[in-house]
Design a protein around this motif. Structure first.
Motif, PDB file in Angstrom:
ATOM      1  N   THR A  79      -0.254   7.836  -8.937  1.00 48.86           N
ATOM      2  CA  THR A  79      -0.379   6.882  -7.833  1.00 48.86           C
ATOM      3  C   THR A  79      -1.819   6.417  -7.669  1.00 48.86           C
ATOM      4  O   THR A  79      -2.089   5.218  -7.544  1.00 48.86           O
ATOM      5  N   ARG A  80      -2.754   7.342  -7.671  1.00 47.57           N
ATOM      6  CA  ARG A  80      -4.159   6.967  -7.492  1.00 47.57           C
ATOM      7  C   ARG A  80      -4.677   6.168  -8.678  1.00 47.57           C
ATOM      8  O   ARG A  80      -5.483   5.241  -8.505  1.00 47.57           O
ATOM      9  N   LYS A 139       0.807  -1.214   0.000  1.00 48.07           N
ATOM     10  CA  LYS A 139       0.000   0.000   0.000  1.00 48.07           C
ATOM     11  C   LYS A 139       0.841   1.264   0.000  1.00 48.07           C
ATOM     12  O   LYS A 139       0.333   2.336  -0.283  1.00 48.07           O
ATOM     13  N   SER A 157       4.288   4.882  -4.392  1.00 47.32           N
ATOM     14  CA  SER A 157       3.949   6.103  -5.134  1.00 47.32           C
ATOM     15  C   SER A 157       4.609   6.020  -6.496  1.00 47.32           C
ATOM     16  O   SER A 157       5.782   5.649  -6.609  1.00 47.32           O
ATOM     17  N   ARG A 192      -3.897   2.498  -8.428  1.00 44.56           N
ATOM     18  CA  ARG A 192      -4.540   1.749  -7.352  1.00 44.56           C
ATOM     19  C   ARG A 192      -5.823   1.073  -7.819  1.00 44.56           C
ATOM     20  O   ARG A 192      -6.438   0.311  -7.055  1.00 44.56           O
ATOM     21  N   GLU A 193      -6.258   1.340  -9.038  1.00 45.54           N
ATOM     22  CA  GLU A 193      -7.401   0.617  -9.608  1.00 45.54           C
ATOM     23  C   GLU A 193      -7.062  -0.869  -9.665  1.00 45.54           C
ATOM     24  O   GLU A 193      -5.996  -1.261 -10.147  1.00 45.54           O
TER      25      GLU A 193
END
Length: 400
Positions: free
Chosen positions: A260-261, A245, A248, A264-265
């Motif tokens: 980064t976001r 988790k 980055s 995360r998919e």
């Protein structure tokens, strides 16, 4: 119909379609086993086959075990039963649930590829051919350069990368937590516990150091010279992001972009599509110095704390190599605990650091590694999982 009849799976065209649909889901990445197929066949006897909504809800309840698989299932259902001519007279015009009507997203390509495979009777022959792959063929695929692979080989490598997991290399912090086997006395909890025994200290409480996984920050070059490797590197970063988790990821060509976001998919195709839409300078020029300047100024303090490891993935072919590049590399090096440079050019046996940009960057890295095939990626995972060097920063070049 008796209960015993319910336990006997149906046969005929309906059974063939359910088995074919389950095989398509498995090829698209859903973990559909023989038990789920038998449950689906038994469930078909308990619902009205002509009701499209009931059929969708029943198969979804059986085959979908994780939230991120729901979208892939919806796309596969729409494509499979639209293509199955034998089911047209069985399915009425009852609408599907709203979440099944969404516009097809990038994951639908994987579903379409799965449905485009040979018919049911040809699949066992395909599986038999896959089992005949010799050990030497697998070794060749492991060592083959990503840039030299065919589309079929890249698909196999992508599946192999998706299975990679980075072990949680723990980093000892300065913080403490209750630990009965710790070496430090927890005076507060010990005295508080003595109140229950009239002030007598019966139970001595202790504290131990907290171990946390090291943060990983990846800076990936997406310039034109790296275009043959970028997508597979993103698959690799998505795989380790799914397992850890504290990862980055930043992409840079002529500018720096934080993805980064997007990574995360849970679905890899969705994640890569989000990255592609967020980047404006894909496969363009290279401005490493300017990109590192933006990272050091805007992001370093946010993501490089707590002993972060930085992966710089680039060929080092800087368009504007000057003293600023050396300064920004040195600043990045001092801000992290470990800086690893991954360069695809190391695949060449006689590689020499002749480019000006590479000469300026090389003195400021801890490790210099190749990353151009599966073997080099596995070696990187082993290096990241090993205990970090404590007293020295050595320049290491690993053979692929």
């Amino acid at each position: 119909m008796t209960i015993i009849d319910h336990l006997n799976p149906p046969t005929g065209m309906m059974a063939d379609n359910i088995v074919g649909f389950a095989r398509a889901l498995r090829a698209a990445g859903l973990p559909v086993g023989p038990g789920a197929v038998i449950d689906a066949l038994n469930a078909m006897q308990l619902i009205e086959i002509g009701n499209r909504g009931d059929l969708y809800a029943t198969l979804q309840a059986i085959f979908v075990k994780r939230h991120e698989h729901a979208l892939v299932f919806a796309q596969a259902f729409a494509l499979f039963f639209r293509a199955a001519e034998d089911w047209k007279h069985m399915l009425d015009s009852i609408p599907l649930p709203d979440h099944a009507k969404k516009k097809l997203k990038p994951a639908s390509r994987r579903v379409q590829d799965a449905l485009a495979q040979p018919a049911t009777h040809e699949v066992p022959q395909q599986q038999e051919q896959e089992l005949r792959l010799s050990v030497s063929d697998k070794e060749i695929l492991q060592k083959k350069d990503f840039a030299q692979m065919s589309a079929a080989e890249i698909a196999q490598v992508t599946r192999a990368i998706a299975q990679m997991r980075l072990p949680q290399a723990e980093l000892r912090t300065r913080r403490h937590a209750p630990d009965q086997h710790g070496l430090r006395l927890d005076l507060r909890r010990t005295l508080r516990g003595s109140l229950r025994t009239g002030g007598d200290i019966v139970d001595i409480r202790k504290l131990g150091r907290i171990d946390r996984p090291s943060p990983i920050v990846a800076l990936l070059d997406i310039s034109g010279s790296m275009s043959e490797y970028t997508r597979l590197f993103l698959h690799f970063l998505h795989a380790i992001t799914d397992a850890r988790k504290r990862v980055s990821v930043f992409l840079f060509g002529t500018r720096l972009t934080n993805v980064t976001r997007a990574l995360r998919e849970r679905d890899p195709d969705e994640a890569l599509a989000n990255c592609s839409s967020a980047v404006e300078d894909w496969a363009g020029g290279t401005r490493i110095s300017a990109s590192l300047h933006v990272f050091n100024k805007q992001w370093a303090r946010r993501v490089l704390g707590q002993g972060a490891i930085v992966l710089l993935i680039s060929d080092g072919l800087e368009r504007e190599a000057d003293a600023k590049l050396s300064f920004e590399m040195d600043r990045l090096h001092r801000s992290c605990r470990r800086l690893i440079w991954l360069n695809p050019l190391l695949r060449f046996g006689g590689f020499e650091a002749k480019a000006q940009g590479i000469k300026m960057m090389l003195p400021h890295v801890d490790e210099f590694r190749p990353v151009h095939n599966l073997t080099s990626m596995q070696a990187l995972i082993a290096a990241l999982s090993a205990p970090p060097p404590v007293h020295q920063r050595a320049l290491i070049r690993s053979a692929a």
